[in-house]
Design a protein around this motif. Structure first.
Motif, PDB file in Angstrom:
ATOM      1  N   MET A 162     -18.357   8.390  34.951  1.00 41.95           N
ATOM      2  CA  MET A 162     -18.699   9.742  34.544  1.00 41.95           C
ATOM      3  C   MET A 162     -17.657  10.255  33.550  1.00 41.95           C
ATOM      4  O   MET A 162     -16.493   9.914  33.652  1.00 41.95           O
ATOM      5  CB  MET A 162     -18.726  10.687  35.748  1.00 41.95           C
ATOM      6  CG  MET A 162     -19.759  10.379  36.816  1.00 41.95           C
ATOM      7  SD  MET A 162     -21.436  10.774  36.343  1.00 41.95           S
ATOM      8  CE  MET A 162     -21.345  12.506  36.009  1.00 41.95           C
ATOM      9  N   GLN A 163     -18.132  11.075  32.647  1.00 37.77           N
ATOM     10  CA  GLN A 163     -17.260  11.707  31.660  1.00 37.77           C
ATOM     11  C   GLN A 163     -17.013  13.146  32.082  1.00 37.77           C
ATOM     12  O   GLN A 163     -17.970  13.889  32.305  1.00 37.77           O
ATOM     13  CB  GLN A 163     -17.919  11.670  30.276  1.00 37.77           C
ATOM     14  CG  GLN A 163     -17.096  12.288  29.184  1.00 37.77           C
ATOM     15  CD  GLN A 163     -15.995  11.369  28.678  1.00 37.77           C
ATOM     16  OE1 GLN A 163     -16.024  10.173  28.888  1.00 37.77           O
ATOM     17  NE2 GLN A 163     -15.021  11.927  28.027  1.00 37.77           N
ATOM     18  N   ALA A 177      -1.023  11.074  36.490  1.00 35.24           N
ATOM     19  CA  ALA A 177      -1.601  11.666  37.694  1.00 35.24           C
ATOM     20  C   ALA A 177      -3.067  11.275  37.837  1.00 35.24           C
ATOM     21  O   ALA A 177      -3.522  10.924  38.935  1.00 35.24           O
ATOM     22  CB  ALA A 177      -1.455  13.184  37.656  1.00 35.24           C
ATOM     23  N   LEU A 178      -3.795  11.319  36.734  1.00 37.63           N
ATOM     24  CA  LEU A 178      -5.210  10.952  36.772  1.00 37.63           C
ATOM     25  C   LEU A 178      -5.383   9.469  37.082  1.00 37.63           C
ATOM     26  O   LEU A 178      -6.274   9.082  37.835  1.00 37.63           O
ATOM     27  CB  LEU A 178      -5.880  11.309  35.442  1.00 37.63           C
ATOM     28  CG  LEU A 178      -6.003  12.814  35.176  1.00 37.63           C
ATOM     29  CD1 LEU A 178      -6.380  13.060  33.729  1.00 37.63           C
ATOM     30  CD2 LEU A 178      -7.006  13.448  36.126  1.00 37.63           C
ATOM     31  N   GLN A 179      -4.505   8.640  36.533  1.00 39.72           N
ATOM     32  CA  GLN A 179      -4.622   7.203  36.765  1.00 39.72           C
ATOM     33  C   GLN A 179      -4.140   6.797  38.155  1.00 39.72           C
ATOM     34  O   GLN A 179      -4.443   5.705  38.610  1.00 39.72           O
ATOM     35  CB  GLN A 179      -3.915   6.435  35.653  1.00 39.72           C
ATOM     36  CG  GLN A 179      -4.692   6.552  34.359  1.00 39.72           C
ATOM     37  CD  GLN A 179      -4.056   5.866  33.178  1.00 39.72           C
ATOM     38  OE1 GLN A 179      -2.849   5.665  33.141  1.00 39.72           O
ATOM     39  NE2 GLN A 179      -4.863   5.523  32.189  1.00 39.72           N
ATOM     40  N   GLN A 180      -3.435   7.676  38.838  1.00 33.03           N
ATOM     41  CA  GLN A 180      -3.116   7.407  40.240  1.00 33.03           C
ATOM     42  C   GLN A 180      -4.361   7.589  41.097  1.00 33.03           C
ATOM     43  O   GLN A 180      -4.540   6.892  42.088  1.00 33.03           O
ATOM     44  CB  GLN A 180      -1.992   8.311  40.731  1.00 33.03           C
ATOM     45  CG  GLN A 180      -0.637   7.874  40.241  1.00 33.03           C
ATOM     46  CD  GLN A 180       0.478   8.729  40.776  1.00 33.03           C
ATOM     47  OE1 GLN A 180       0.263   9.821  41.288  1.00 33.03           O
ATOM     48  NE2 GLN A 180       1.701   8.225  40.664  1.00 33.03           N
ATOM     49  N   VAL A 181      -5.218   8.525  40.711  1.00 34.79           N
ATOM     50  CA  VAL A 181      -6.479   8.732  41.419  1.00 34.79           C
ATOM     51  C   VAL A 181      -7.439   7.587  41.109  1.00 34.79           C
ATOM     52  O   VAL A 181      -8.111   7.074  41.995  1.00 34.79           O
ATOM     53  CB  VAL A 181      -7.119  10.091  41.033  1.00 34.79           C
ATOM     54  CG1 VAL A 181      -8.486  10.251  41.659  1.00 34.79           C
ATOM     55  CG2 VAL A 181      -6.205  11.244  41.452  1.00 34.79           C
ATOM     56  N   ASP A 182      -7.507   7.202  39.836  1.00 31.74           N
ATOM     57  CA  ASP A 182      -8.384   6.113  39.394  1.00 31.74           C
ATOM     58  C   ASP A 182      -7.635   5.291  38.350  1.00 31.74           C
ATOM     59  O   ASP A 182      -7.551   5.693  37.183  1.00 31.74           O
ATOM     60  CB  ASP A 182      -9.677   6.674  38.805  1.00 31.74           C
ATOM     61  CG  ASP A 182     -10.585   5.593  38.237  1.00 31.74           C
ATOM     62  OD1 ASP A 182     -10.281   4.383  38.380  1.00 31.74           O
ATOM     63  OD2 ASP A 182     -11.617   5.953  37.644  1.00 31.74           O
ATOM     64  N   ALA A 229      -9.227   4.819  34.967  1.00 30.18           N
ATOM     65  CA  ALA A 229      -9.623   6.005  34.196  1.00 30.18           C
ATOM     66  C   ALA A 229      -9.136   5.906  32.757  1.00 30.18           C
ATOM     67  O   ALA A 229      -8.012   5.462  32.493  1.00 30.18           O
ATOM     68  CB  ALA A 229      -9.059   7.265  34.843  1.00 30.18           C
ATOM     69  N   ARG A 230     -10.005   6.310  31.845  1.00 32.45           N
ATOM     70  CA  ARG A 230      -9.631   6.429  30.430  1.00 32.45           C
ATOM     71  C   ARG A 230      -9.427   7.912  30.163  1.00 32.45           C
ATOM     72  O   ARG A 230     -10.314   8.731  30.433  1.00 32.45           O
ATOM     73  CB  ARG A 230     -10.704   5.842  29.535  1.00 32.45           C
ATOM     74  CG  ARG A 230     -10.790   4.325  29.659  1.00 32.45           C
ATOM     75  CD  ARG A 230     -11.653   3.724  28.582  1.00 32.45           C
ATOM     76  NE  ARG A 230     -12.880   4.489  28.390  1.00 32.45           N
ATOM     77  CZ  ARG A 230     -14.098   3.995  28.503  1.00 32.45           C
ATOM     78  NH1 ARG A 230     -14.266   2.741  28.808  1.00 32.45           N
ATOM     79  NH2 ARG A 230     -15.144   4.757  28.309  1.00 32.45           N
ATOM     80  N   SER A 245     -14.124   8.404  34.290  1.00 29.54           N
ATOM     81  CA  SER A 245     -13.676   7.923  35.585  1.00 29.54           C
ATOM     82  C   SER A 245     -14.816   7.910  36.589  1.00 29.54           C
ATOM     83  O   SER A 245     -15.754   8.709  36.494  1.00 29.54           O
ATOM     84  CB  SER A 245     -12.560   8.839  36.106  1.00 29.54           C
ATOM     85  OG  SER A 245     -12.215   8.523  37.427  1.00 29.54           O
ATOM     86  N   SER A 246     -14.680   7.043  37.578  1.00 36.47           N
ATOM     87  CA  SER A 246     -15.656   7.020  38.671  1.00 36.47           C
ATOM     88  C   SER A 246     -15.209   7.907  39.832  1.00 36.47           C
ATOM     89  O   SER A 246     -15.941   8.069  40.802  1.00 36.47           O
ATOM     90  CB  SER A 246     -15.859   5.583  39.160  1.00 36.47           C
ATOM     91  OG  SER A 246     -14.628   5.048  39.610  1.00 36.47           O
TER      92      SER A 246
END
Length: 67
Positions: free
Chosen positions: A1-2, A22-27, A30-31, A45-46
Motif C-alpha cells: 500500500m502507498q 523508524a518506518l523501516q523498523q516497522v517494515d 518499506a520504501r 509498505s505492507s
C-alpha cells in the motif's frame, strides 16, 4: 500500500534519516520518500497505516494528517 503522511517538525537530513529508520523498523521492506520542504512522507509498505504513523510520532514528530 502507498501511504502519504503530512509530518511537522522535520528540519534537516537527520530528521529524514530518523523517520526513515523508524518506518523501516516497522517494515524493513518499506520504501520511503521524504519531501522535507513540503513536510510529506510517502511510504510504500505492507504495514498498517496507524503503525507507520505511530512510528513517526515515537520519533517526536507530529503527524498532522495521514492521506
Amino acid at each position: 500500500m502507498q501511504y502519504t503522511f503530512q509530518v511537522q517538525g522535520m528540519t534537516c537530513a537527520h530528521c529524514e534519516r530518523a523517520v526513515t529508520q523508524a518506518l523501516q523498523q516497522v517494515d524493513p521492506q518499506a520504501r520511503v520518500q521524504i519531501d522535507r520542504a513540503q513536510g510529506k512522507v510517502e511510504v510504500d509498505s505492507s504495514a498498517p497505516r496507524e503503525a507507520l504513523a505511530a512510528a513517526i510520532r515515537e520519533e517526536g514528530y507530529a503527524v498532522a494528517q495521514a492521506l
